[in-house]
Design a protein around this motif. Structure first.
Motif, PDB file in Angstrom:
ATOM      1  N   ALA A 166      49.629  35.144 -10.338  1.00  0.00           N
ATOM      2  CA  ALA A 166      48.504  35.233  -9.404  1.00  0.00           C
ATOM      3  C   ALA A 166      47.933  36.650  -9.397  1.00  0.00           C
ATOM      4  O   ALA A 166      46.709  36.842  -9.384  1.00  0.00           O
ATOM      5  CB  ALA A 166      48.949  34.837  -8.001  1.00  0.00           C
ATOM      6  N   GLU A 167      48.811  37.656  -9.422  1.00  0.00           N
ATOM      7  CA  GLU A 167      48.351  39.044  -9.452  1.00  0.00           C
ATOM      8  C   GLU A 167      47.670  39.371 -10.772  1.00  0.00           C
ATOM      9  O   GLU A 167      46.700  40.136 -10.799  1.00  0.00           O
ATOM     10  CB  GLU A 167      49.541  39.979  -9.223  1.00  0.00           C
ATOM     11  N   LEU A 168      48.163  38.780 -11.867  1.00  0.00           N
ATOM     12  CA  LEU A 168      47.524  38.990 -13.167  1.00  0.00           C
ATOM     13  C   LEU A 168      46.097  38.460 -13.170  1.00  0.00           C
ATOM     14  O   LEU A 168      45.170  39.133 -13.630  1.00  0.00           O
ATOM     15  CB  LEU A 168      48.327  38.299 -14.271  1.00  0.00           C
ATOM     16  N   ARG A 169      45.918  37.231 -12.676  1.00  0.00           N
ATOM     17  CA  ARG A 169      44.571  36.654 -12.636  1.00  0.00           C
ATOM     18  C   ARG A 169      43.634  37.497 -11.778  1.00  0.00           C
ATOM     19  O   ARG A 169      42.477  37.723 -12.143  1.00  0.00           O
ATOM     20  CB  ARG A 169      44.635  35.213 -12.119  1.00  0.00           C
ATOM     21  N   SER A 170      44.127  37.951 -10.644  1.00  0.00           N
ATOM     22  CA  SER A 170      43.313  38.785  -9.763  1.00  0.00           C
ATOM     23  C   SER A 170      42.968  40.112 -10.431  1.00  0.00           C
ATOM     24  O   SER A 170      41.833  40.584 -10.347  1.00  0.00           O
ATOM     25  CB  SER A 170      44.065  39.025  -8.449  1.00  0.00           C
ATOM     26  N   HIS A 171      43.950  40.700 -11.112  1.00  0.00           N
ATOM     27  CA  HIS A 171      43.732  41.999 -11.760  1.00  0.00           C
ATOM     28  C   HIS A 171      42.741  41.868 -12.916  1.00  0.00           C
ATOM     29  O   HIS A 171      41.861  42.724 -13.090  1.00  0.00           O
ATOM     30  CB  HIS A 171      45.065  42.540 -12.270  1.00  0.00           C
ATOM     31  N   ILE A 172      42.868  40.803 -13.710  1.00  0.00           N
ATOM     32  CA  ILE A 172      41.932  40.591 -14.820  1.00  0.00           C
ATOM     33  C   ILE A 172      40.515  40.405 -14.288  1.00  0.00           C
ATOM     34  O   ILE A 172      39.551  40.959 -14.837  1.00  0.00           O
ATOM     35  CB  ILE A 172      42.367  39.366 -15.653  1.00  0.00           C
ATOM     36  N   GLU A 193      39.301  41.579 -11.510  1.00  0.00           N
ATOM     37  CA  GLU A 193      38.819  42.871 -10.999  1.00  0.00           C
ATOM     38  C   GLU A 193      38.372  43.772 -12.139  1.00  0.00           C
ATOM     39  O   GLU A 193      37.328  44.432 -12.049  1.00  0.00           O
ATOM     40  CB  GLU A 193      39.928  43.551 -10.199  1.00  0.00           C
ATOM     41  N   LEU A 194      39.173  43.805 -13.234  1.00  0.00           N
ATOM     42  CA  LEU A 194      38.803  44.643 -14.368  1.00  0.00           C
ATOM     43  C   LEU A 194      37.486  44.187 -14.989  1.00  0.00           C
ATOM     44  O   LEU A 194      36.626  45.012 -15.337  1.00  0.00           O
ATOM     45  CB  LEU A 194      39.912  44.608 -15.426  1.00  0.00           C
ATOM     46  N   LYS A 195      37.304  42.880 -15.113  1.00  0.00           N
ATOM     47  CA  LYS A 195      36.067  42.365 -15.711  1.00  0.00           C
ATOM     48  C   LYS A 195      34.871  42.602 -14.808  1.00  0.00           C
ATOM     49  O   LYS A 195      33.765  42.899 -15.290  1.00  0.00           O
ATOM     50  CB  LYS A 195      36.218  40.873 -16.016  1.00  0.00           C
ATOM     51  N   SER A 196      35.070  42.483 -13.491  1.00  0.00           N
ATOM     52  CA  SER A 196      33.957  42.715 -12.561  1.00  0.00           C
ATOM     53  C   SER A 196      33.492  44.168 -12.581  1.00  0.00           C
ATOM     54  O   SER A 196      32.333  44.462 -12.307  1.00  0.00           O
ATOM     55  CB  SER A 196      34.356  42.317 -11.139  1.00  0.00           C
ATOM     56  N   ARG A 197      34.403  45.071 -12.923  1.00  0.00           N
ATOM     57  CA  ARG A 197      34.056  46.492 -12.991  1.00  0.00           C
ATOM     58  C   ARG A 197      33.620  46.901 -14.385  1.00  0.00           C
ATOM     59  O   ARG A 197      33.351  48.081 -14.635  1.00  0.00           O
ATOM     60  CB  ARG A 197      35.245  47.341 -12.551  1.00  0.00           C
ATOM     61  N   GLY A 198      33.573  45.930 -15.294  1.00  0.00           N
ATOM     62  CA  GLY A 198      33.088  46.220 -16.637  1.00  0.00           C
ATOM     63  C   GLY A 198      34.101  46.878 -17.534  1.00  0.00           C
ATOM     64  O   GLY A 198      33.755  47.473 -18.549  1.00  0.00           O
ATOM     65  N   ILE A 199      35.392  46.807 -17.183  1.00  0.00           N
ATOM     66  CA  ILE A 199      36.439  47.410 -17.996  1.00  0.00           C
ATOM     67  C   ILE A 199      36.870  46.405 -19.057  1.00  0.00           C
ATOM     68  O   ILE A 199      37.228  45.280 -18.758  1.00  0.00           O
ATOM     69  CB  ILE A 199      37.643  47.822 -17.127  1.00  0.00           C
ATOM     70  N   GLY A 200      36.833  46.822 -20.313  1.00  0.00           N
ATOM     71  CA  GLY A 200      37.102  45.891 -21.395  1.00  0.00           C
ATOM     72  C   GLY A 200      38.546  45.803 -21.830  1.00  0.00           C
ATOM     73  O   GLY A 200      38.890  44.973 -22.654  1.00  0.00           O
ATOM     74  N   ASN A 201      39.423  46.685 -21.311  1.00  0.00           N
ATOM     75  CA  ASN A 201      40.813  46.708 -21.762  1.00  0.00           C
ATOM     76  C   ASN A 201      41.659  45.684 -21.008  1.00  0.00           C
ATOM     77  O   ASN A 201      42.547  46.026 -20.233  1.00  0.00           O
ATOM     78  CB  ASN A 201      41.384  48.116 -21.565  1.00  0.00           C
ATOM     79  N   THR A 202      41.357  44.411 -21.216  1.00  0.00           N
ATOM     80  CA  THR A 202      42.094  43.345 -20.524  1.00  0.00           C
ATOM     81  C   THR A 202      42.951  42.526 -21.475  1.00  0.00           C
ATOM     82  O   THR A 202      43.584  41.559 -21.049  1.00  0.00           O
ATOM     83  CB  THR A 202      41.102  42.406 -19.803  1.00  0.00           C
TER      84      THR A 202
END
Length: 360
Positions: free
Chosen positions: A251-257, A259-268
């Protein structure tokens, strides 16, 4: 459940847990020999070694190797049944080969559910203690800085970091741009940037700021040696903590991914691979059990040696396939979902072929 189902299921689960215990003991011995110098050099207490490290290392390796241990278990006890003519007796009594597979899949289901629960909920929490122990006493580097990082920190506000150095808490080629719709309002560039943990702000050095008119023409240019500013980013946004994805529940992984995508961070990539592997790994138990039964149910003149050899060969082939495919995903050459599920897809085809050729 028929007596036959109970008989096969007990053999399956009994062999599986016996092999798990055996392999884990071997892993602990080799790991202890390898890390003994680190433990002695850092004067680590025995209680920490046992309860902080090895208690949390055991479920990690058991879960990681579970599909392959299912395969070896099925190969081992099924080939023994075949060598003792039990398979022939079962099929001669009118039980179809397909019906004989039921307890195998029931055992695989039990192990798959256990693997999924452990991998999604229990082991990530245990990994926090284990990895913290490794960072303190074993690993010399705890984290690394990222490079070429783009992210959105607010509506219309975007930042870029050329390179971040985690141990110095500083970076270079920092750029922040502010937009009003599609119009560029301002841009701030700094040759170097560092974080002041006491003040909680960022220190920009050798900076240049451009402010633009509504027509897009530069209105003012400001230059300076130093600028202290509060920016909605943290040093952790530019770090890749060692195996941080292993310390997050699903659940934390899905939330973190997200969040990273919403901020435009590509290192997922690492986070997505870890998430999809947790879902794909339980299914591998069914696939490898099918292959194991299809291979080991035939009585051979050489006994179970040939079956175990083939089982080990296919096990290493599965590990190699998974490693290669996920490497392509990390490098961006392959879709993440496909890279994780491709070994299961390929070995499912192999399993169907072997099932059709198995003695009925």
């Amino acid at each position: 459940m028929k007596k036959l189902d109970s008989y096969i299921l007990k053999k399956f689960l009994g062999t599986y847990f016996f092999i798990v215990i055996l392999i884990i003991l071997i892993v602990i011995v080799f790991d202890l020999v390898e890390k003994m110098d680190d433990f002695m050099e850092n004067h680590v207490a025995l209680s920490e070694i046992v309860f902080d490290y090895y208690i949390n290392l055991v479920p990690y390796y058991a879960n990681m190797l579970s599909p392959l241990l299912v395969f070896i278990s099925v190969i081992f006890f099924t080939s023994k049944m075949a060598s003792q003519t039990e398979i022939i007796a079962i099929l001669s009594s009118g039980v179809s080969f397909r019906r004989m597979m039921y307890p195998y899949f029931l055992g695989s289901l039990i192990i798959a559910v256990m693997t999924w629960v452990l991998g999604s909920q229990v082991i990530p929490v245990a990994n926090r203690t284990r990895i913290a122990f490794e960072n303190q006493y074993i690993k010399s580097r705890k984290e690394t800085g990222l490079s070429d990082m783009h992210m959105q920190i607010a509506d219309g506000v975007y930042v870029y970091m050329g390179r971040y150095y985690s141990f110095r808490e500083s970076g270079d080629r920092f750029n922040i741009e502010k937009y009003d719709g599609e119009r560029l309002v301002s841009r701030l560039y700094a040759k170097t940037i560092s974080y002041d943990s006491v003040a909680g702000n960022w220190r920009l050095k050798n900076y240049t700021r451009w402010d633009f008119n509504p027509d897009g023409v530069t209105h003012t240019i400001t230059k300076g040696e130093r600028l202290d500013s509060v920016i909605n980013i943290l040093p952790s946004d530019f770090k890749n903590e060692r195996k941080s994805y292993e310390m997050l529940t699903s659940a934390e992984l899905r939330s973190h991914i997200g969040e990273l995508k919403s901020r435009g961070i590509g290192n997922t990539g690492d986070f997505e691979i870890e998430l999809y592997k947790r879902n794909a790994s339980p299914f591998a138990s069914f696939i490898l059990a099918l292959i194991g039964v299809s291979l080991a149910s035939r009585k051979t003149r050489g006994g179970m040696g040939l079956h175990i050899g083939l089982g080990l060969l296919l096990s290493f082939a599965y590990i190699l396939f998974l490693t290669v495919s996920t490497t392509f995903a990390v490098n961006g050459s392959m879709n993440v979902v496909l890279s994780v599920w491709l070994p299961n897809i390929v070995f499912s085809v192999i399993g169907v072929i072997l099932y059709n050729k198995a003695p009925k």
